[in-house]
Design a protein around this motif. Structure first.
Motif, PDB file in Angstrom:
ATOM      1  N   THR A  13       0.836  -1.201   0.000  1.00 31.55           N
ATOM      2  CA  THR A  13       0.000   0.000   0.000  1.00 31.55           C
ATOM      3  C   THR A  13       0.874   1.255   0.000  1.00 31.55           C
ATOM      4  N   THR A  14       1.911   1.267   0.860  1.00 32.80           N
ATOM      5  CA  THR A  14       2.779   2.450   0.914  1.00 32.80           C
ATOM      6  C   THR A  14       4.096   2.238   0.186  1.00 32.80           C
ATOM      7  N   ASN A  15       4.624   1.023   0.266  1.00 31.14           N
ATOM      8  CA  ASN A  15       5.914   0.745  -0.361  1.00 31.14           C
ATOM      9  C   ASN A  15       5.879  -0.583  -1.101  1.00 31.14           C
ATOM     10  N   SER A  16       6.729  -0.686  -2.129  1.00 33.33           N
ATOM     11  CA  SER A  16       6.839  -1.948  -2.867  1.00 33.33           C
ATOM     12  C   SER A  16       8.307  -2.322  -2.999  1.00 33.33           C
ATOM     13  N   GLY A 173       1.953  -2.219   9.201  1.00 31.69           N
ATOM     14  CA  GLY A 173       2.646  -1.309   8.283  1.00 31.69           C
ATOM     15  C   GLY A 173       2.367   0.138   8.643  1.00 31.69           C
ATOM     16  N   GLY A 174       2.430   1.021   7.628  1.00 31.74           N
ATOM     17  CA  GLY A 174       2.184   2.439   7.870  1.00 31.74           C
ATOM     18  C   GLY A 174       0.694   2.712   8.064  1.00 31.74           C
ATOM     19  N   GLY A 175      -0.145   2.066   7.228  1.00 30.43           N
ATOM     20  CA  GLY A 175      -1.566   2.379   7.287  1.00 30.43           C
ATOM     21  C   GLY A 175      -2.469   1.173   7.380  1.00 30.43           C
ATOM     22  N   ALA A 239       7.792  14.097  13.808  1.00 30.61           N
ATOM     23  CA  ALA A 239       7.149  13.084  14.651  1.00 30.61           C
ATOM     24  C   ALA A 239       7.554  11.686  14.194  1.00 30.61           C
ATOM     25  N   GLU A 240       7.594  11.497  12.883  1.00 28.84           N
ATOM     26  CA  GLU A 240       7.939  10.163  12.377  1.00 28.84           C
ATOM     27  C   GLU A 240       9.379   9.817  12.747  1.00 28.84           C
ATOM     28  N   ALA A 241      10.261  10.828  12.623  1.00 30.00           N
ATOM     29  CA  ALA A 241      11.673  10.598  12.969  1.00 30.00           C
ATOM     30  C   ALA A 241      11.807  10.283  14.459  1.00 30.00           C
ATOM     31  N   ALA A 242      11.068  11.030  15.292  1.00 29.79           N
ATOM     32  CA  ALA A 242      11.152  10.800  16.744  1.00 29.79           C
ATOM     33  C   ALA A 242      10.654   9.400  17.079  1.00 29.79           C
ATOM     34  N   LYS A 243       9.602   8.982  16.403  1.00 26.28           N
ATOM     35  CA  LYS A 243       9.044   7.645  16.629  1.00 26.28           C
ATOM     36  C   LYS A 243      10.100   6.576  16.369  1.00 26.28           C
ATOM     37  N   ARG A 244      10.862   6.740  15.289  1.00 32.69           N
ATOM     38  CA  ARG A 244      11.906   5.756  14.986  1.00 32.69           C
ATOM     39  C   ARG A 244      12.979   5.755  16.070  1.00 32.69           C
ATOM     40  N   VAL A 245      13.364   6.954  16.528  1.00 30.63           N
ATOM     41  CA  VAL A 245      14.383   7.034  17.584  1.00 30.63           C
ATOM     42  C   VAL A 245      13.885   6.294  18.829  1.00 30.63           C
ATOM     43  N   LEU A 246      12.606   6.477  19.143  1.00 26.53           N
ATOM     44  CA  LEU A 246      12.065   5.863  20.363  1.00 26.53           C
ATOM     45  C   LEU A 246      11.998   4.336  20.281  1.00 26.53           C
ATOM     46  N   SER A 247      12.148   3.786  19.089  1.00 22.69           N
ATOM     47  CA  SER A 247      12.201   2.323  18.994  1.00 22.69           C
ATOM     48  C   SER A 247      13.502   1.781  19.569  1.00 22.69           C
ATOM     49  N   ASP A 248      14.541   2.602  19.566  1.00 20.86           N
ATOM     50  CA  ASP A 248      15.842   2.123  20.050  1.00 20.86           C
ATOM     51  C   ASP A 248      16.335   2.845  21.287  1.00 20.86           C
ATOM     52  N   VAL A 313       6.153  -8.527  10.705  1.00 25.00           N
ATOM     53  CA  VAL A 313       6.263  -7.970   9.354  1.00 25.00           C
ATOM     54  C   VAL A 313       5.761  -6.534   9.415  1.00 25.00           C
ATOM     55  N   GLY A 314       6.337  -5.655   8.573  1.00 23.36           N
ATOM     56  CA  GLY A 314       5.888  -4.260   8.535  1.00 23.36           C
ATOM     57  C   GLY A 314       6.753  -3.395   9.446  1.00 23.36           C
ATOM     58  N   GLY A 315       7.077  -2.214   8.937  1.00 23.96           N
ATOM     59  CA  GLY A 315       8.017  -1.329   9.631  1.00 23.96           C
ATOM     60  C   GLY A 315       7.634  -0.993  11.066  1.00 23.96           C
ATOM     61  N   ALA A 316       6.329  -0.887  11.324  1.00 22.40           N
ATOM     62  CA  ALA A 316       5.905  -0.441  12.653  1.00 22.40           C
ATOM     63  C   ALA A 316       6.089  -1.512  13.725  1.00 22.40           C
ATOM     64  N   THR A 317       6.419  -2.751  13.321  1.00 28.63           N
ATOM     65  CA  THR A 317       6.667  -3.788  14.333  1.00 28.63           C
ATOM     66  C   THR A 317       8.021  -3.593  15.015  1.00 28.63           C
ATOM     67  N   ARG A 318       8.771  -2.570  14.582  1.00 31.56           N
ATOM     68  CA  ARG A 318      10.028  -2.274  15.291  1.00 31.56           C
ATOM     69  C   ARG A 318       9.746  -1.565  16.615  1.00 31.56           C
ATOM     70  N   THR A 319       8.490  -1.227  16.845  1.00 35.60           N
ATOM     71  CA  THR A 319       8.093  -0.556  18.085  1.00 35.60           C
ATOM     72  C   THR A 319       8.217  -1.536  19.254  1.00 35.60           C
ATOM     73  N   PRO A 340      11.744  -6.266   8.622  1.00 38.55           N
ATOM     74  CA  PRO A 340      10.291  -6.417   8.457  1.00 38.55           C
ATOM     75  C   PRO A 340       9.723  -5.662   7.262  1.00 38.55           C
ATOM     76  N   ASP A 341      10.504  -4.735   6.689  1.00 42.14           N
ATOM     77  CA  ASP A 341      10.039  -4.031   5.489  1.00 42.14           C
ATOM     78  C   ASP A 341      10.270  -4.870   4.229  1.00 42.14           C
ATOM     79  N   LEU A 342      11.245  -5.767   4.296  1.00 43.55           N
ATOM     80  CA  LEU A 342      11.657  -6.480   3.086  1.00 43.55           C
ATOM     81  C   LEU A 342      11.230  -7.939   3.078  1.00 43.55           C
TER      82      LEU A 342
HETATM   83  P1  AMP Z   1       5.610  -0.450   5.919  1.00 45.62           P
HETATM   84  O1  AMP Z   1       4.261  -0.001   5.417  1.00 45.62           O
HETATM   85  O2  AMP Z   1       5.674  -1.879   6.274  1.00 45.62           O
HETATM   86  O3  AMP Z   1       6.742  -0.002   5.065  1.00 45.62           O
HETATM   87  O4  AMP Z   1       5.799   0.281   7.328  1.00 45.62           O
HETATM   88  C1  AMP Z   1       5.979   1.631   7.390  1.00 45.62           C
HETATM   89  C2  AMP Z   1       5.698   2.108   8.797  1.00 45.62           C
HETATM   90  O5  AMP Z   1       6.707   1.642   9.667  1.00 45.62           O
HETATM   91  C3  AMP Z   1       5.705   3.618   8.868  1.00 45.62           C
HETATM   92  O6  AMP Z   1       4.678   4.076   9.722  1.00 45.62           O
HETATM   93  C4  AMP Z   1       7.070   3.888   9.467  1.00 45.62           C
HETATM   94  O7  AMP Z   1       7.109   5.128  10.151  1.00 45.62           O
HETATM   95  C5  AMP Z   1       7.192   2.727  10.431  1.00 45.62           C
HETATM   96  N1  AMP Z   1       8.576   2.491  10.869  1.00 45.62           N
HETATM   97  C6  AMP Z   1       9.671   2.337  10.109  1.00 45.62           C
HETATM   98  N2  AMP Z   1      10.771   2.193  10.879  1.00 45.62           N
HETATM   99  C7  AMP Z   1      10.348   2.257  12.170  1.00 45.62           C
HETATM  100  C8  AMP Z   1      11.000   2.169  13.438  1.00 45.62           C
HETATM  101  N3  AMP Z   1      12.333   2.017  13.531  1.00 45.62           N
HETATM  102  N4  AMP Z   1      10.240   2.271  14.556  1.00 45.62           N
HETATM  103  C9  AMP Z   1       8.899   2.441  14.487  1.00 45.62           C
HETATM  104  N5  AMP Z   1       8.228   2.538  13.312  1.00 45.62           N
HETATM  105  C10 AMP Z   1       8.944   2.441  12.173  1.00 45.62           C
END
Ligand code: AMP
Length: 585
Positions: A13-16, A173-175, A239-248, A313-319, A340-342
Motif C-alpha cells: 500500500t505504501t511501499n513496494s 505497516g504504515g496504514g 514526529a515520524e523521525a522521533a518515533k523511529r528514535v524511540l524504537s531504540d 512484518v511491517g516497519g511499525a513492528t520495530r516498536t 520487516p520491510d523487506l
Molecule cells: P511499511 O508499510 O511496512 O513499510 O511500514 C511503514 C511504517 O513503519 C511507517 O509508519 C514507518 O514510520 C514505520 N517504521 C519504520 N521504521 C520504524 C522504526 N524504527 N520504529 C517504528 N516505526 C517504524
C-alpha cells in the motif's frame, strides 16, 4: 545463457519491493541509487513526465491532484482514479509500479525478466486478486503465482522446516494491520485464518505525536500550528523521525527551529519525548491490534499456547511495545530479525525459486545467539534483589544493532552507579555470564530516581560497546567488550584447553592414543549433544507419534543447552534416551 530469473514482488500500500533468489541467497534488488524500497506513488508532472516512487511521493505533497497514492486500497474496483485530469483503472496505476520494479530487476540482473510471483493480502477477494494479476500482465509480467503476504513471511523464516507448525504473522505497516495464523503442512504454507484493520498503522502513531507537539506549541507559545500546512508538514516529519528514535532509545529530542512566524516573532519548537509517554499514547492502537489477534486465533480455533512462532512484518513492528505485548500474551519472543520491510518480497522470491524447482531454505541473517543486558534492582522470585537481569539487546536480534534503556538511581545524592553487563537468558543475573563491569562516578547531587541511559552497540565482529550516561549532566563512561559473541570467556577457554591437555596426556597431539572421555561439569552437556545428534539421525525412522515427541524433547534440550541450564537438561535427556533405546531394540 543465464537461467531465466523469476522475481518476487511485494506490491504494498505504501511501499513496494522486488527480490530475487540466486545461488541460495535472497537479494532485495536496489535501484540505480541503491534504494531497495519504492514508495507506491505514481504521478505525472506539469510537463507530462511520468514519476514513480520517491519523486512521485515528493510531488504528492505539492500536487496531490497529479499524484496517486495507496492504489492498493482501490484494487478490484471498477471506478477509475484521476491523475492529472486523466482517468486510469487501478490496475493501470499498479502496473506502472510493477513495470518500474521489473525494470529495476532487469538492470540489476542484466537480463530481461518476464516472470514474477506477486504477493497479496490474505483477505484479498477474487476480484482484488484478479485485478492484481491483470496489473502484472499490463506491466508485461507473466504472474506465475500470487501468494498471500503472511505465507511469504512464513517462507522466509520457516522454508524447509518443521511440519505442522502453527505460526502467527503480525503485520503492522504504515496504514494497515493484518494478522494471520498459518500452518506449514507437507511443505505448503496455508493461511488458516486472518483478520485486520485497513486503517491502522504506524501513521496513527505519528499523528499522536503530532497532536502532542501541537498541544505543546499551544501551551508554550499560544499558537495553533495546525492551521499552517507547512508547519504541520514539518511536525509530521519530525514526529515520524522521533518515533523511529524511540524504537531504540528511551528519549527522543524534537527540535524544529523557525517553525512559524507569528506577529513577526519566530516560533521554535524544542521538546523531549520519553518512550514511556509515547507508549501511553499508542497503547489504544496496540490494544486494537491485539483484539484482532484474538479474533484470528478464534478463527483458527487455537489458543495462544498452541502458537509456536510469531513473525513480525511491517516497519511499525520495530516498536518495542508491540514486541513486549505479544511476548506477554504468547510467552514466546516474536521474531523480527529479517528486515520487516523487506520480508514479504523475500518470501515472494523464495516462492519464485521453488516454482522453478529449486530447493530453497529459509533466509539466514546474522543474529546474536545471546541476550545482553545488565543487573538492576527489581523483583526476583518474589523478593527485591539487585540481581534482576534486564535484557537490552535480545537474542536473535539482527546484528549490527544498538539499543538503549533507561535506568534510575536508587538514592538521593547517589554518587555513583555500578554497571554489570551479562550475557545470558536467566532472570537471575548471577546465573548468566558476567562479561564486563564498570563504575560511573561523580554523578550530580540529584534526587533518587534520576535517569541514567545505558546504551549497547553490538557490531558484526562481536564487539560490544556499552556506555552509561547520566541524563541530567551528560556525564558518561563507556567500555568495549571484545568477543561478546563468544560463549566461553578467556578463563574458561584456558580451563577447557588444560582439561583436554590433561586428558590426552601433556604431549599428545590429540590424534589418538589416550581414550578421551569428557570430564567435569560439562559431561552432561557433551552427553546431551551426542544424544541430540543421534536423535536427529534416527528421527526419520521413527513413527509419526514418536517423531513429534522427539522433536519436542530435542527442542527442550537445545533450549537448556543455550541457556546453560544443567538442571533443565536431565529430564528431557532421559526421556529422549528412552525413546531411542526403544527405537533401537
Ligand atoms: P511499511 O508499510 O511496512 O513499510 O511500514 C511503514 C511504517 O513503519 C511507517 O509508519 C514507518 O514510520 C514505520 N517504521 C519504520 N521504521 C520504524 C522504526 N524504527 N520504529 C517504528 N516505526 C517504524
Amino acid at each position: 545463457m543465464a537461467k531465466e530469473a523469476v522475481i518476487g514482488i511485494d506490491l504494498g500500500t505504501t511501499n513496494s519491493e522486488v527480490a530475487v533468489y540466486q545461488q541460495g541467497r535472497v537479494t532485495v534488488i536496489p535501484d540505480a541509487e541503491g534504494r531497495k524500497i519504492l514508495p507506491s506513488f505514481v504521478g505525472v508532472t506539469a510537463e507530462g513526465t511520468l514519476l514513480v516512487g520517491e519523486e512521485a511521493r515528493n510531488q504528492y505533497i505539492v500536487f496531490p491532484e497529479r499524484t496517486v497514492r495507496s492504489i492498493k486500497r482501490r484494487m478490484g474496483e471498477t471506478e477509475p482514479v484521476s491523475m492529472a485530469g486523466q482517468n486510469y483503472l487501478p490496475q493501470e496505476i499498479s502496473a506502472i509500479i510493477l513495470k518500474r520494479l521489473k525494470a529495476t530487476a532487469e538492470a540489476y540482473l542484466g537480463q530481461p525478466v518476464q516472470k514474477a510471483v506477486i504477493t497479496v493480502p490474505a483477505y484479498f477477494s477474487d476480484a482484488q486478486r484478479q485485478a492484481t494479476r491483470e496489473a502484472g500482465e499490463i506491466a508485461g509480467l507473466d504472474v506465475l503465482r500470487m501468494i498471500n503476504e503472511p505465507t511469504a513471511a512464513a517462507l522466509v523464516y520457516e522454508a524447509g522446516k518443521q511440519e505442522g507448525k502453527k505460526i502467527l504473522v503480525y503485520d503492522l505497516g504504515g496504514g494497515t494491520f493484518d494478522v494471520s495464523v498459518v500452518r506449514i503442512e507437507q511443505g505448503v504454507v496455508e493461511v488458516i485464518s486472518s483478520h485486520g484493520d485497513n486503517h491502522l498503522g504506524g501513521d496513527d502513531f505519528d499523528e499522536k505525536i503530532v497532536e502532542h507537539l501541537l498541544a505543546q506549541l499551544q501551551e508554550s507559545h499560544g499558537v495553533d500550528a495546525a492551521t499552517d500546512p507547512r508547519a504541520l508538514a514539518r511536525l509530521r516529519r519530525a514526529a515520524e523521525a522521533a518515533k523511529r528514535v524511540l524504537s531504540d532509545h528511551p528519549y527522543a529530542r524534537i527540535d524544529e527551529e523557525y517553525l512559524q512566524e507569528v506577529q513577526g516573532k519566530p516560533i521554535h519548537l524544542s521538546v523531549e519525548l520519553s518512550r514511556i509517554d509515547y507508549e501511553e499514547m499508542i497503547t489504544p492502537f496496540i490494544d486494537r491490534t491485539l483484539e484482532a489477534v484474538h479474533i484470528a486465533l478464534r478463527g483458527a480455533q487455537l489458543t495462544t499456547s498452541a502458537v509456536e512462532s510469531i513473525l513480525l512484518v511491517g516497519g511499525a513492528t520495530r516498536t518495542p511495545l508491540v514486541v513486549r505485548r505479544l511476548e506477554e500474551i504468547f510467552g514466546v519472543r516474536p521474531r523480527g530479525e529479517v528486515d520487516p520491510d523487506l520480508c514479504v518480497a523475500m518470501g515472494a522470491a523464495i516462492q519464485a525459486a521453488s516454482v522453478q524447482g529449486e530447493e530453497v531454505s529459509a533466509v539466514l541473517v546474522d543474529i546474536t545467539p545471546y541476550t545482553f543486558g545488565v543487573s538492576a534492582v527489581g523483583q526476583l522470585n518474589g523478593m527485591t534483589s539487585s540481581d534482576l537481569f534486564v535484557p537490552v539487546i535480545h537474542k536473535n536480534s539482527a546484528i549490527p544493532t544498538h539499543k538503549s534503556e533507561v535506568f534510575y538511581t536508587m538514592m538521593e545524592d547517589q554518587p555513583e552507579v555500578e554497571v554489570r553487563i551479562f550475557q545470558g537468558e536467566n532472570k537471575d543475573a548471577r546465573k548468566n555470564r558476567l562479561i564486563g563491569e564498570f563504575m560511573v562516578e561523580g554523578l550530580s547531587r540529584a534526587p533518587a530516581n534520576s535517569p541514567v541511559v545505558l546504551r549497547m552497540d553490538l557490531d558484526a565482529d562481536g564487539l560490544l560497546h556499552v556506555s552509561a550516561t547520566e541524563k541530567k549532566s551528560g556525564l558518561s563512561k563507556r567500555i568495549t567488550i571484545g568477543d561478546a559473541l563468544r560463549h566461553l570467556d578467556a578463563a574458561e577457554m584456558a580451563g577447557a584447553r588444560t582439561r583436554l591437555d590433561h586428558l590426552f596426556g601433556e604431549n599428545d597431539d590429540g590424534a589418538g592414543g589416550a581414550g578421551a572421555r569428557p570430564a567435569g561439569g560439562h559431561q552432561e552437556e557433551v552427553m546431551a549433544r551426542a544424544l541430540l545428534e543421534k536423535a536427529e539421525r534416527m528421527l526419520e525412522q521413527a513413527a509419526e507419534a514418536d517423531q513429534e515427541e522427539m522433536i519436542n524433547l530435542i527442542e527442550d534440550i537445545r533450549q537448556a543447552l543455550t541457556d546453560g541450564d544443567q538442571d533443565a537438561l536431565a529430564e528431557p535427556c532421559e526421556a529422549l534416551s528412552e525413546i531411542l533405546f526403544y527405537l533401537e531394540t
